[in-house]
Scaffold this motif. Structure first.
Motif, PDB file in Angstrom:
ATOM      1  N   ASP A  88      30.863  43.459  37.517  1.00 15.67           N
ATOM      2  CA  ASP A  88      29.699  42.955  36.794  1.00 15.67           C
ATOM      3  C   ASP A  88      29.985  42.771  35.308  1.00 15.67           C
ATOM      4  N   ARG A  89      31.055  43.409  34.813  1.00 16.71           N
ATOM      5  CA  ARG A  89      31.475  43.281  33.415  1.00 16.71           C
ATOM      6  C   ARG A  89      32.842  42.603  33.318  1.00 16.71           C
ATOM      7  N   ASP A 100      35.697  45.927  26.387  1.00 12.70           N
ATOM      8  CA  ASP A 100      34.240  45.864  26.507  1.00 12.70           C
ATOM      9  C   ASP A 100      33.649  45.738  25.104  1.00 12.70           C
ATOM     10  N   ALA A 142      35.926  44.658  32.214  1.00 14.40           N
ATOM     11  CA  ALA A 142      36.230  44.900  30.804  1.00 14.40           C
ATOM     12  C   ALA A 142      36.721  46.329  30.603  1.00 14.40           C
ATOM     13  N   THR A 150      37.445  49.920  29.015  1.00  8.62           N
ATOM     14  CA  THR A 150      36.707  50.956  28.288  1.00  8.62           C
ATOM     15  C   THR A 150      37.583  52.195  28.153  1.00  8.62           C
ATOM     16  N   ARG A 193      35.012  46.933  37.707  1.00  7.43           N
ATOM     17  CA  ARG A 193      33.760  46.720  36.969  1.00  7.43           C
ATOM     18  C   ARG A 193      33.417  45.238  37.076  1.00  7.43           C
ATOM     19  N   SER A 235      30.497  45.706  24.215  1.00  2.04           N
ATOM     20  CA  SER A 235      29.094  46.125  24.146  1.00  2.04           C
ATOM     21  C   SER A 235      28.767  46.867  22.850  1.00  2.04           C
TER      22      SER A 235
END
Length: 301
Positions: free
Chosen positions: A23-24, A66, A27, A29, A21, A68
């Motif tokens: 782009d993250r 993550d 992170a 999940t 991942r 988010s």
């Protein structure tokens, strides 16, 4: 093999699992948790896998959970996307049922699965390894870091506590004083400090990281009997919790007795005397001794 958050690639008996991942910052999940557990399940069942490398795509190894979900990130009862889907952990009297499956920490599920693995696991830490990105490294056998890597057991700075079984693994890896300093402060520290603190075995230039990890994986895959490696991994890890060396003597004796009659031993001795590479034919999937598993199951209760 296709995953949403991982790359899974086997070549010449070496499996590379890449957290994917970028782009993250890779992170963590619930999906990554489930896919990592599944990847290690598949690796254990595949006799074409003799060593495993775990690394990250892009600039980070894994930058932690993550976030988010914001302030709900660690309030599992408040989240709608809980990966466990096990219901509410509530006792009839309204209190929390802490033995409920949904209370279990996701990072801990991954760490326990890595601990149970029958193949050697090498971490190639390419960048930031923070939070669960740091704790998931601990049940891996050998950790090699890029000089670009950074580490942080940042839990106290987020108002939570260390997870992923790190209260068991980290003091065993680096000693209690170092483990407490890193976890109390929650600060992020460079690869050189990780080396000096014994968290990693080696620090290398970024462009040498994967070659170094692959060379080590090849050394194991090309020269060591897979069944013997599987036994050795479990013997070493499980004896960390033994209360007397007699426990080691018991399992050592059973293992030497069982393995001493097998074809791999004949090949190991013959190849040494004949000065040639060994060709080990016994398989982890079918040739483990009958005393395995010698440990008792440990349910979450």
């Amino acid at each position: 093999m296709s995953y949403e958050t991982l790359l899974y690639e086997v070549s010449d008996y070496v499996l590379t699992i890449t957290l994917n991942r970028p782009d993250r910052l890779n992170a963590f999940t619930g999906t990554m948790m489930n896919e990592l557990i599944d990847a290690f399940d598949k690796a254990d069942a595949d006799d074409d896998v003799r060593a495993i490398i775990v690394t990250g795509a892009g600039r980070a190894f894994c930058a932690g959970a993550d976030l988010s979900e914001g302030t709900k990130t660690f309030d599992f009862a408040a989240r709608a996307d809980r990966p466990d889907k096990q219901g509410t952990p509530q006792r009839p009297d309204g209190g929390i049922d802490y033995s409920h499956e949904s209370v279990r920490d996701g990072g801990g599920r991954v760490s326990l699965r890595i601990y149970e693995c029958l193949k050697p696991v090498i971490a190639a830490i390419n960048g930031a390894a923070v939070g669960v990105g740091a704790t998931m490294l601990l049940p891996m056998d050998i950790r090699i870091a890029s000089s670009d890597a950074r580490f942080g057991f940042v839990f106290n700075r987020r108002g939570i506590t260390p997870e992923a079984c790190s209260s068991w693994f980290l003091p065993r890896a680096v000693g209690i004083s170092q483990a407490l300093e890193w976890t109390y402060s929650g600060r992020v520290f460079p690869a050189q400090e990780a080396l000096e603190g014994r968290l990693v075995k080696q620090v290398v230039a970024p462009d040498a990281l994967m070659d170094t990890a692959r060379a080590l994986a090849r050394e194991i895959a090309d020269n060591s009997a897979p069944v013997s490696v599987a036994l050795t991994r479990q013997m070493m890890w499980r004896m960390l919790g033994a209360d007397h060396p007699m426990e080691a003597h018991k399992v050592d004796s059973r293992s030497i007795y069982a393995r001493g009659r097998m074809q791999d031993v004949k090949e190991g001795i013959s190849s040494f005397l004949e000065k040639r590479p060994p060709v080990f034919t016994e398989k982890v999937s079918q040739d483990m001794p009958d005393f395995v598993p010698w440990w008792e199951p440990r349910p979450y209760k």
